[in-house]
Scaffold this motif. Structure first.
Motif, PDB file in Angstrom:
ATOM      1  N   LEU A   1       0.838  -1.231  -0.125  1.00  0.00           N
ATOM      2  CA  LEU A   1      -0.086  -0.035   0.063  1.00  0.00           C
ATOM      3  C   LEU A   1       0.554   1.280  -0.014  1.00  0.00           C
ATOM      4  CD1 LEU A   1      -2.969  -1.047   2.504  1.00  0.00           C
ATOM      5  CD2 LEU A   1      -2.907  -1.234   0.230  1.00  0.00           C
ATOM      6  N   TYR A   2       2.071   1.233   0.427  1.00  0.00           N
ATOM      7  CA  TYR A   2       2.689   2.458   0.869  1.00  0.00           C
ATOM      8  C   TYR A   2       4.242   2.379   0.269  1.00  0.00           C
ATOM      9  CZ  TYR A   2      -0.794   4.144   4.017  1.00  0.00           C
ATOM     10  OH  TYR A   2      -1.996   4.486   4.513  1.00  0.00           O
ATOM     11  N   GLY A   3       4.705   0.996  -0.093  1.00  0.00           N
ATOM     12  CA  GLY A   3       5.799   0.923  -0.469  1.00  0.00           C
ATOM     13  C   GLY A   3       5.916   0.763  -2.036  1.00  0.00           C
ATOM     14  N   LYS A   4       6.975   0.229  -2.474  1.00  0.00           N
ATOM     15  CA  LYS A   4       7.237   0.019  -3.935  1.00  0.00           C
ATOM     16  C   LYS A   4       7.279  -1.609  -4.270  1.00  0.00           C
ATOM     17  CE  LYS A   4      10.127   4.177  -4.358  1.00  0.00           C
ATOM     18  NZ  LYS A   4      11.458   4.842  -4.859  1.00  0.00           N
ATOM     19  N   THR A   5       6.605  -2.236  -3.293  1.00  0.00           N
ATOM     20  CA  THR A   5       6.723  -3.719  -3.582  1.00  0.00           C
ATOM     21  C   THR A   5       5.447  -3.961  -4.608  1.00  0.00           C
ATOM     22  OG1 THR A   5       7.525  -4.165  -1.454  1.00  0.00           O
ATOM     23  CG2 THR A   5       6.428  -5.919  -2.739  1.00  0.00           C
ATOM     24  N   ARG A   6       5.629  -4.897  -5.729  1.00  0.00           N
ATOM     25  CA  ARG A   6       4.748  -5.229  -6.517  1.00  0.00           C
ATOM     26  C   ARG A   6       4.060  -6.551  -6.160  1.00  0.00           C
ATOM     27  NH1 ARG A   6       6.802  -3.400 -12.594  1.00  0.00           N
ATOM     28  NH2 ARG A   6       7.161  -0.930 -11.965  1.00  0.00           N
ATOM     29  N   PHE A   7       3.159  -6.766  -6.556  1.00  0.00           N
ATOM     30  CA  PHE A   7       2.486  -8.309  -6.473  1.00  0.00           C
ATOM     31  C   PHE A   7       3.249  -9.374  -7.279  1.00  0.00           C
ATOM     32  CE2 PHE A   7      -1.364  -5.608  -5.663  1.00  0.00           C
ATOM     33  CZ  PHE A   7      -2.046  -6.079  -4.715  1.00  0.00           C
ATOM     34  N   SER A   8       3.261 -10.286  -6.368  1.00  0.00           N
ATOM     35  CA  SER A   8       4.096 -11.449  -6.989  1.00  0.00           C
ATOM     36  C   SER A   8       3.701 -12.824  -6.340  1.00  0.00           C
ATOM     37  CB  SER A   8       5.903 -11.351  -6.643  1.00  0.00           C
ATOM     38  OG  SER A   8       5.995 -11.411  -5.400  1.00  0.00           O
ATOM     39  N   VAL A   9       3.887 -13.985  -7.010  1.00  0.00           N
ATOM     40  CA  VAL A   9       3.695 -15.036  -6.594  1.00  0.00           C
ATOM     41  C   VAL A   9       3.960 -15.192  -5.234  1.00  0.00           C
ATOM     42  CG1 VAL A   9       3.580 -17.730  -6.906  1.00  0.00           C
ATOM     43  CG2 VAL A   9       3.650 -16.128  -8.799  1.00  0.00           C
ATOM     44  N   SER A  10       5.092 -14.981  -4.875  1.00  0.00           N
ATOM     45  CA  SER A  10       5.897 -15.212  -3.474  1.00  0.00           C
ATOM     46  C   SER A  10       5.274 -14.545  -2.260  1.00  0.00           C
ATOM     47  CB  SER A  10       7.325 -14.997  -3.522  1.00  0.00           C
ATOM     48  OG  SER A  10       7.586 -13.594  -3.908  1.00  0.00           O
ATOM     49  N   ASN A  11       4.861 -12.955  -2.655  1.00  0.00           N
ATOM     50  CA  ASN A  11       4.400 -12.486  -1.422  1.00  0.00           C
ATOM     51  C   ASN A  11       2.879 -12.601  -1.362  1.00  0.00           C
ATOM     52  OD1 ASN A  11       3.478 -10.734  -3.636  1.00  0.00           O
ATOM     53  ND2 ASN A  11       5.066  -9.296  -3.431  1.00  0.00           N
ATOM     54  N   VAL A  12       2.341 -12.963  -2.699  1.00  0.00           N
ATOM     55  CA  VAL A  12       0.978 -13.508  -2.386  1.00  0.00           C
ATOM     56  C   VAL A  12       0.637 -14.639  -1.514  1.00  0.00           C
ATOM     57  CG1 VAL A  12      -1.125 -14.123  -3.704  1.00  0.00           C
ATOM     58  CG2 VAL A  12      -0.018 -12.021  -4.509  1.00  0.00           C
ATOM     59  N   LEU A  13       1.484 -15.546  -1.802  1.00  0.00           N
ATOM     60  CA  LEU A  13       1.656 -16.745  -1.009  1.00  0.00           C
ATOM     61  C   LEU A  13       1.758 -16.563   0.471  1.00  0.00           C
ATOM     62  CD1 LEU A  13       1.516 -19.889  -1.115  1.00  0.00           C
ATOM     63  CD2 LEU A  13       3.705 -19.821  -1.571  1.00  0.00           C
ATOM     64  N   ALA A  14       2.782 -15.730   0.486  1.00  0.00           N
ATOM     65  CA  ALA A  14       3.200 -15.292   2.025  1.00  0.00           C
ATOM     66  C   ALA A  14       1.991 -14.682   2.680  1.00  0.00           C
ATOM     67  CB  ALA A  14       4.332 -14.166   2.251  1.00  0.00           C
ATOM     68  N   LEU A  15       1.227 -13.805   2.096  1.00  0.00           N
ATOM     69  CA  LEU A  15       0.033 -13.102   2.653  1.00  0.00           C
ATOM     70  C   LEU A  15      -0.986 -14.058   2.798  1.00  0.00           C
ATOM     71  CD1 LEU A  15      -1.436 -10.213   3.008  1.00  0.00           C
ATOM     72  CD2 LEU A  15      -2.539 -10.942   0.755  1.00  0.00           C
ATOM     73  N   VAL A  16      -1.315 -15.180   2.109  1.00  0.00           N
ATOM     74  CA  VAL A  16      -2.238 -16.054   2.287  1.00  0.00           C
ATOM     75  C   VAL A  16      -1.977 -17.074   3.529  1.00  0.00           C
ATOM     76  CG1 VAL A  16      -3.462 -18.127   1.219  1.00  0.00           C
ATOM     77  CG2 VAL A  16      -3.110 -16.072  -0.209  1.00  0.00           C
ATOM     78  N   LEU A  17      -0.682 -17.491   3.700  1.00  0.00           N
ATOM     79  CA  LEU A  17      -0.335 -18.227   4.483  1.00  0.00           C
ATOM     80  C   LEU A  17      -0.292 -17.741   5.824  1.00  0.00           C
ATOM     81  CD1 LEU A  17       2.978 -20.390   2.834  1.00  0.00           C
ATOM     82  CD2 LEU A  17       0.428 -21.208   3.405  1.00  0.00           C
ATOM     83  N   LEU A  18       0.285 -16.353   5.957  1.00  0.00           N
ATOM     84  CA  LEU A  18       0.170 -15.523   7.156  1.00  0.00           C
ATOM     85  C   LEU A  18      -1.117 -15.140   7.626  1.00  0.00           C
ATOM     86  CD1 LEU A  18       3.248 -13.115   6.267  1.00  0.00           C
ATOM     87  CD2 LEU A  18       3.272 -14.854   8.218  1.00  0.00           C
TER      88      LEU A  18
END
Length: 421
Positions: A192-209
């Motif tokens: 929301l505030y940084g420059k990180t883009r959606f990727s498979v790894s961070n979407v997977l991390a979001l779901v697992l967390l």
């Protein structure tokens, strides 16, 4: 075979952690604090495993039997992992009528046992390191995303504050609750505030967390998801060039919360108001009976309806933050009371700074979202957990966020800068 698997898994985990550690040590602003706060976490791990709680012992013993079943009958183990029942050799069985986070934690430990060789010390270390890495990731994310704010605020809240460090170490549910919440907030803020883009790894991390947070304490998770969901909607509207005024931010945020609460109550029956109030009262009565001879939270009139909950929420919030007092109860209560005095002092300074217009430089929408989470969770804990010892452990889920917000003001930032933060 078991020993080979344990050695291989530990070798892989050690390599991954070492690589992560080397990268973090090169951080220009926070790197020099990494080893001291890691040492603090390891001390808490030793203390927690030296004298484990009865809950920790139960979960570990239960998980050991589950791991035996994994080696002997993988299909039966998988069936237990996906359900609410565990059967072993017709002599040992457990059936949970409804959801149990104790059973869920034992399921996680049954997997970790493959690496730990069923050692409670090693399992405690894995959970401690998970929580540490997740909290450090949030501290680092906040420092990079909001460089104008004091990095030390989150560092103190998540990695230095005594009760947070202690209760989120070893085989505790709090290590998973705090770790998953910190990691989840880090991912969302970086989007929301940084420059990180959606990727498979961070979407997977979001779901697992998110899954881990929900499985550990679903009412806590519901409040965190609500706060992050409301913040996401506000940011999406702000990206369109509107919702810049503070009152508009507040209206959009709470409108989103209300819509989400209505949808949640329609989809999941446990989130309906009458179910929530009844569960709060049931927990309050059950834990109250267990602590009649000890200091506890008491309400003059508490009934299972929204009006009673709203009426008692301010007292519940205040007592969750302020108690136990240093003159109450046993030695442990007194130690916690001294820490609470320091916390109240920090909050008083934050309030003074707010009144003088020096509250800090965090985005207003983010402050609204996390303040909602902290206040709502404090009220929930106070209403359902009159036992001060249990309450002091449960509130570890909100204390790091309270401290992070409270230490944003200019007065605190000035002190933090003097010590290099």
């Amino acid at each position: 075979m078991k020993l080979i698997v344990a050695i291989s898994l530990n070798a892989a985990l050690a390599v991954l952690f070492w690589r992560w550690l080397r990268i973090q040590l090169r951080e220009p602003k926070l790197g020099r604090w990494l080893l001291p706060v890691l040492a603090l976490k390891l001390l808490a791990w030793v203390a927690a495993c030296w004298k484990p709680s009865s809950d920790a012992q139960h979960m570990h013993q239960f998980s050991t039997t589950m791991t035996l079943q994994l080696w002997e009958r993988p299909g039966a183990w998988l069936q237990a992992m996906l359900g609410n029942e565990f059967h072993y050799n017709k002599e040992l069985y457990l059936i949970y009528h409804g959801y149990s986070n104790t059973f869920f934690t034992a399921k996680i430990l049954s997997i970790l046992n493959l690496a730990s060789y069923s050692s409670s010390w090693w399992n405690g270390l894995y959970l401690s390191v998970f929580c540490f890495v997740a909290c450090w990731t949030l501290v680092q994310t906040l420092a990079h995303t909001f460089p104008q704010t004091p990095a030390g605020a989150a560092l103190i809240g998540f990695l230095v504050w005594p009760t947070v460090v202690y209760w989120s170490a070893g085989i505790t549910k709090e290590s998973l609750v705090v770790g998953s919440a910190a990691g989840l907030v880090a991912v969302v803020i970086s989007w929301l505030y940084g420059k990180t883009r959606f990727s498979v790894s961070n979407v997977l991390a979001l779901v697992l967390l998110a899954f881990l947070q929900f499985k550990m304490r679903y009412f806590f998770a519901a409040l965190l998801f609500s706060a992050l969901g409301g913040l996401t909607v506000v940011r999406m509207i702000q990206q369109l060039g509107t919702a810049r005024q503070r009152w508009v931010v507040v209206v959009i945020f709470f409108a989103t919360i209300n819509v989400g609460a209505w949808i949640g109550s329609e989809v999941v029956l446990v989130f309906r108001p009458n179910r929530i109030t009844l569960q709060l009262l049931r927990n309050y009565n059950e834990l109250g009976k267990q602590s009649r001879e000890r200091p506890r939270i008491t309400f003059k009139d508490f009934t299972p309806n929204i009006e009673s909950v709203v009426q008692n929420a301010p007292q519940a919030t205040w007592e969750t933050i302020s108690r136990p007092w240093f003159w109450e109860g046993s030695t442990m209560y007194k130690v916690a009371g001294v820490e609470n005095l320091l916390l109240l002092g920090i909050l008083a300074i934050a309030l003074l700074a707010l009144l003088r217009g020096r509250a800090g430089k965090l985005p207003f929408a983010l402050v609204v979202a996390m303040l909602f989470y902290c206040i709502a969770l404090a009220a929930l804990i106070g209403l359902s957990t009159p036992n001060l010892g249990t309450m002091n452990r449960y509130r570890v889920a909100l204390l790091p966020f309270v401290l992070w917000l409270a230490l944003q003001n200019e007065y605190a930032a000035r002190v933090l800068r003097r010590i290099g933060l």
